[in-house]
Design a protein around this motif. Sequence first.
Motif, PDB file in Angstrom:
ATOM      1  N   LEU A 106       0.858  -1.178   0.000  1.00  0.00           N
ATOM      2  CA  LEU A 106       0.000   0.000   0.000  1.00  0.00           C
ATOM      3  C   LEU A 106       0.894   1.228   0.000  1.00  0.00           C
ATOM      4  CD1 LEU A 106      -3.006   1.074   0.410  1.00  0.00           C
ATOM      5  CD2 LEU A 106      -2.429   1.204   2.841  1.00  0.00           C
ATOM      6  N   ALA A 107       0.463   2.289  -0.695  1.00  0.00           N
ATOM      7  CA  ALA A 107       1.255   3.516  -0.713  1.00  0.00           C
ATOM      8  C   ALA A 107       0.339   4.730  -0.737  1.00  0.00           C
ATOM      9  CB  ALA A 107       2.192   3.537  -1.918  1.00  0.00           C
ATOM     10  N   LEU A 108       0.802   5.800  -0.118  1.00  0.00           N
ATOM     11  CA  LEU A 108       0.152   7.105  -0.207  1.00  0.00           C
ATOM     12  C   LEU A 108       0.997   7.947  -1.146  1.00  0.00           C
ATOM     13  CD1 LEU A 108      -2.069   9.040   0.931  1.00  0.00           C
ATOM     14  CD2 LEU A 108      -0.340   9.793   2.576  1.00  0.00           C
ATOM     15  N   VAL A 109       0.456   8.270  -2.321  1.00  0.00           N
ATOM     16  CA  VAL A 109       1.241   8.931  -3.364  1.00  0.00           C
ATOM     17  C   VAL A 109       0.480  10.120  -3.928  1.00  0.00           C
ATOM     18  CG1 VAL A 109       2.428   6.793  -3.999  1.00  0.00           C
ATOM     19  CG2 VAL A 109       0.320   7.440  -5.192  1.00  0.00           C
ATOM     20  N   SER A 110       1.207  10.959  -4.647  1.00  0.00           N
ATOM     21  CA  SER A 110       0.600  12.088  -5.343  1.00  0.00           C
ATOM     22  C   SER A 110       0.410  11.717  -6.802  1.00  0.00           C
ATOM     23  CB  SER A 110       1.515  13.317  -5.230  1.00  0.00           C
ATOM     24  OG  SER A 110       0.983  14.406  -5.958  1.00  0.00           O
ATOM     25  N   MET A 111      -0.815  11.897  -7.308  1.00  0.00           N
ATOM     26  CA  MET A 111      -1.128  11.618  -8.709  1.00  0.00           C
ATOM     27  C   MET A 111      -2.054  12.713  -9.227  1.00  0.00           C
ATOM     28  SD  MET A 111      -1.715   7.460  -8.672  1.00  0.00           S
ATOM     29  CE  MET A 111      -1.754   7.323 -10.457  1.00  0.00           C
ATOM     30  N   GLY A 112      -1.842  13.111 -10.467  1.00  0.00           N
ATOM     31  CA  GLY A 112      -2.668  14.144 -11.065  1.00  0.00           C
ATOM     32  C   GLY A 112      -4.022  13.619 -11.483  1.00  0.00           C
ATOM     33  N   PRO A 113      -5.001  14.496 -11.670  1.00  0.00           N
ATOM     34  CA  PRO A 113      -6.320  14.074 -12.161  1.00  0.00           C
ATOM     35  C   PRO A 113      -6.187  13.344 -13.491  1.00  0.00           C
ATOM     36  CG  PRO A 113      -6.379  16.348 -11.404  1.00  0.00           C
ATOM     37  CD  PRO A 113      -4.932  15.949 -11.417  1.00  0.00           C
ATOM     38  N   GLY A 114      -6.831  12.196 -13.589  1.00  0.00           N
ATOM     39  CA  GLY A 114      -6.773  11.420 -14.819  1.00  0.00           C
ATOM     40  C   GLY A 114      -5.525  10.583 -14.966  1.00  0.00           C
TER      41      GLY A 114
END
Length: 296
Positions: free
Chosen positions: A142-150
């Motif tokens: 499991l990871a908490l990451v930053s991802m852009g919309p789409g």
Amino acid sequence: MELRQLEYFVAVADEANFTRAAQRVHVAQPAVSAQIQRLERELGQPLLDRSRRAVRLTAAGEAVLPYARAALTAIADARTAVDELANLVRGSVAIGTVTAHSVDIPGLLQEFHTTHPAVEITLGADNSDVLLEQLQTGRLDLALVSMGPGEHREGIGTVVVTDQAIEAAVCHSDELATRSAVGLAQLRDRPIIALPPGAGIRQQFDVACARAGFTPRVAFEASTPVALADLAERGLGIAILPSSVARGRESLRALTIDPPMRARLVLAWRSRGPMSPAARVLVKMARRLLAVGADA
């Protein structure tokens, strides 16, 4: 009626031959014949037509077969459930997060540890690109990451935890401090304070600048939004920050950026391939405690 009788009956039905069925269940052929005969006596009907070279089901056998399969499937599922509980007692999980965020990961770990105290938990921090790669290769559960919309990654499932605007922040002595918004093109020749390459917000900013036809002049990099804000407070440039940080300090002036960009933190996990019982429980618990919206 015994489980092995049903198992032998299904094997003969599938193989249409007593010898092959015996090989499949790893017993002698007479034992298969004897157990099926006992089953037939108990049911009061012949289940197999033995008068031909290939064994065939009788009408009674056709009627019994789906129930025999269902019974065997139910037993297999019960064994799997017990095995998973046993594995969960002695399992392990690996979690990764971006370096700076306000998500209550410690609360998640506390609840998981309270419920499953014997499961070993490891926690590490890195940028989003590295964490997503570790998920895909199975090094993380499991990871908490930053991802852009789409934005999507093959074989990765996600749910949104936070979603906020990316803004510019300057000290009050900066010439832009009298404004409430700034066009992206106006940042072309200004010193930028940003997260390092690979961080989600940095990736969103770099892509937006490329679309605008320029490469930003990054004067300073720091690993956390808080460190970026510290540098901007001292007049060293324009910090690119999530709005919660940009607007969280009286010493900074937050500016909306046109065109707008979004900074999202998501919970991510492997949606394809094997997952341990402990990892499945962790993902389910994380989605219940932390997720605010589904993404994929």
